[in-house]
Write a protein that holds these residues in place. Sequence first.
Motif, PDB file in Angstrom:
ATOM      1  N   ALA A  46       0.704  -1.475  -0.549  1.00  0.00           N
ATOM      2  CA  ALA A  46      -0.200  -0.044   0.445  1.00  0.00           C
ATOM      3  C   ALA A  46       0.446   1.343   0.156  1.00  0.00           C
ATOM      4  CB  ALA A  46      -1.001  -0.184   1.156  1.00  0.00           C
ATOM      5  N   PHE A  47       0.479   2.519  -1.219  1.00  0.00           N
ATOM      6  CA  PHE A  47       1.194   3.635  -0.631  1.00  0.00           C
ATOM      7  C   PHE A  47       0.506   4.637  -0.838  1.00  0.00           C
ATOM      8  CE2 PHE A  47       3.033   6.944  -2.762  1.00  0.00           C
ATOM      9  CZ  PHE A  47       4.419   6.902  -3.205  1.00  0.00           C
ATOM     10  N   THR A  48       0.850   5.407   0.660  1.00  0.00           N
ATOM     11  CA  THR A  48      -0.261   6.541   1.507  1.00  0.00           C
ATOM     12  C   THR A  48      -0.245   7.381  -0.600  1.00  0.00           C
ATOM     13  OG1 THR A  48      -0.058   5.534   3.330  1.00  0.00           O
ATOM     14  CG2 THR A  48      -0.723   7.873   3.319  1.00  0.00           C
ATOM     15  N   HIS A  49      -1.073   8.302  -0.479  1.00  0.00           N
ATOM     16  CA  HIS A  49      -0.769   9.538  -1.346  1.00  0.00           C
ATOM     17  C   HIS A  49      -1.441  10.486  -0.901  1.00  0.00           C
ATOM     18  CE1 HIS A  49      -0.229   7.764  -5.831  1.00  0.00           C
ATOM     19  NE2 HIS A  49      -0.539   5.968  -4.589  1.00  0.00           N
ATOM     20  N   TRP A  50      -2.061  10.731   0.646  1.00  0.00           N
ATOM     21  CA  TRP A  50      -2.511  11.625   1.167  1.00  0.00           C
ATOM     22  C   TRP A  50      -3.367  11.644   2.185  1.00  0.00           C
ATOM     23  CZ3 TRP A  50      -7.992  14.184  -0.923  1.00  0.00           C
ATOM     24  CH2 TRP A  50      -7.976  15.857  -0.217  1.00  0.00           C
ATOM     25  N   ILE A  51      -2.891  12.465   2.958  1.00  0.00           N
ATOM     26  CA  ILE A  51      -2.725  12.483   4.828  1.00  0.00           C
ATOM     27  C   ILE A  51      -3.119  13.622   5.247  1.00  0.00           C
ATOM     28  CG2 ILE A  51      -2.302   9.907   5.236  1.00  0.00           C
ATOM     29  CD1 ILE A  51       0.311  11.204   7.064  1.00  0.00           C
ATOM     30  N   ILE A  52      -4.955  13.626   5.595  1.00  0.00           N
ATOM     31  CA  ILE A  52      -4.983  15.229   6.061  1.00  0.00           C
ATOM     32  C   ILE A  52      -6.224  15.096   7.226  1.00  0.00           C
ATOM     33  CG2 ILE A  52      -7.206  15.061   4.333  1.00  0.00           C
ATOM     34  CD1 ILE A  52      -6.475  18.003   3.903  1.00  0.00           C
ATOM     35  N   TRP A  53      -5.601  16.149   8.192  1.00  0.00           N
ATOM     36  CA  TRP A  53      -6.532  15.476   9.511  1.00  0.00           C
ATOM     37  C   TRP A  53      -6.736  17.188   9.774  1.00  0.00           C
ATOM     38  CZ3 TRP A  53      -1.902  14.381   9.181  1.00  0.00           C
ATOM     39  CH2 TRP A  53      -0.247  15.274  10.129  1.00  0.00           C
ATOM     40  N   ASN A  54      -7.115  17.065  11.326  1.00  0.00           N
ATOM     41  CA  ASN A  54      -8.378  18.144  11.821  1.00  0.00           C
ATOM     42  C   ASN A  54      -8.895  19.235  10.949  1.00  0.00           C
ATOM     43  OD1 ASN A  54      -7.098  16.573  14.378  1.00  0.00           O
ATOM     44  ND2 ASN A  54      -5.717  18.488  14.131  1.00  0.00           N
ATOM     45  N   ILE A  55      -9.685  17.859  10.136  1.00  0.00           N
ATOM     46  CA  ILE A  55     -10.501  18.818   9.535  1.00  0.00           C
ATOM     47  C   ILE A  55     -12.397  18.932   9.724  1.00  0.00           C
ATOM     48  CG2 ILE A  55     -11.934  18.969   7.342  1.00  0.00           C
ATOM     49  CD1 ILE A  55     -10.045  16.560   6.193  1.00  0.00           C
ATOM     50  N   LEU A 124       0.055   9.150  12.262  1.00  0.00           N
ATOM     51  CA  LEU A 124      -1.958   9.041  11.798  1.00  0.00           C
ATOM     52  C   LEU A 124      -2.299   8.066  13.018  1.00  0.00           C
ATOM     53  CD1 LEU A 124      -3.973  11.188  10.907  1.00  0.00           C
ATOM     54  CD2 LEU A 124      -3.879  10.146   8.955  1.00  0.00           C
ATOM     55  N   GLY A 125      -2.271   6.917  12.648  1.00  0.00           N
ATOM     56  CA  GLY A 125      -3.073   6.181  12.994  1.00  0.00           C
ATOM     57  C   GLY A 125      -2.894   5.852  14.419  1.00  0.00           C
ATOM     58  N   ARG A 126      -1.535   5.896  14.821  1.00  0.00           N
ATOM     59  CA  ARG A 126      -1.822   5.586  15.902  1.00  0.00           C
ATOM     60  C   ARG A 126      -2.722   6.862  17.120  1.00  0.00           C
ATOM     61  NH1 ARG A 126       5.135   4.644  15.766  1.00  0.00           N
ATOM     62  NH2 ARG A 126       4.381   2.491  15.745  1.00  0.00           N
ATOM     63  N   ALA A 127      -2.514   8.384  16.286  1.00  0.00           N
ATOM     64  CA  ALA A 127      -2.878   9.486  17.056  1.00  0.00           C
ATOM     65  C   ALA A 127      -4.283   9.089  17.115  1.00  0.00           C
ATOM     66  CB  ALA A 127      -3.091  10.504  16.456  1.00  0.00           C
ATOM     67  N   MET A 128      -5.266   8.489  15.618  1.00  0.00           N
ATOM     68  CA  MET A 128      -6.940   8.038  15.771  1.00  0.00           C
ATOM     69  C   MET A 128      -7.395   7.193  16.344  1.00  0.00           C
ATOM     70  SD  MET A 128      -7.435   8.321  11.285  1.00  0.00           S
ATOM     71  CE  MET A 128      -6.861   6.958  10.799  1.00  0.00           C
ATOM     72  N   GLY A 129      -6.212   6.160  17.038  1.00  0.00           N
ATOM     73  CA  GLY A 129      -7.092   4.878  17.414  1.00  0.00           C
ATOM     74  C   GLY A 129      -8.027   5.588  18.587  1.00  0.00           C
TER      75      GLY A 129
END
Length: 153
Positions: A46-55, A124-129
């Motif tokens: 898996a290749f991550t193209h985009w991560i965006i948070w706190n929207i 990001l995955g850890r922070a969202m848990g």
Amino acid sequence: MILNFGVFPVEHTCDGANRSPAITILGVKTPYLAIVMEDPDASRGAFTHWIIWNIPAAERIPEGLPTESILSEPITAVQGTNDSGKVGYTGPCPPQGESHRYLFRIYGLDAPLNLPPGADRIALGRAMGDVIRQYGEAAAAYGRSSEEMPPRC
């Protein structure tokens, strides 16, 4: 979540303007959103193209978001580093002669994430848990012909 396409328009890919697409989100019941776009068909996994948070919760994420770590216009958000080593969106760009699927995963969060700008997908995955309350996904494909592409100006 709704993408208004099943096959990426060229403008959202490396063969076009490489602009992030508009995303419509239905039924949001949380105050914050995070989005991850990945290519599960990439040759090295898996290749991550985009991560965006706190929207802040919204029914529509506009297209063409700037590739900056912290956004204040047209929406407020924080963006991370994708697997190309760049902050923000990097569009589909499979090898010539291949077609890949691209998954958009959206997370409804009940609190903002305390994560520094430029963080990667693992962070990001850890922070969202513990704050994920909703989840949805959509997919689109993009393929490139095996013919030689004309040079881009």
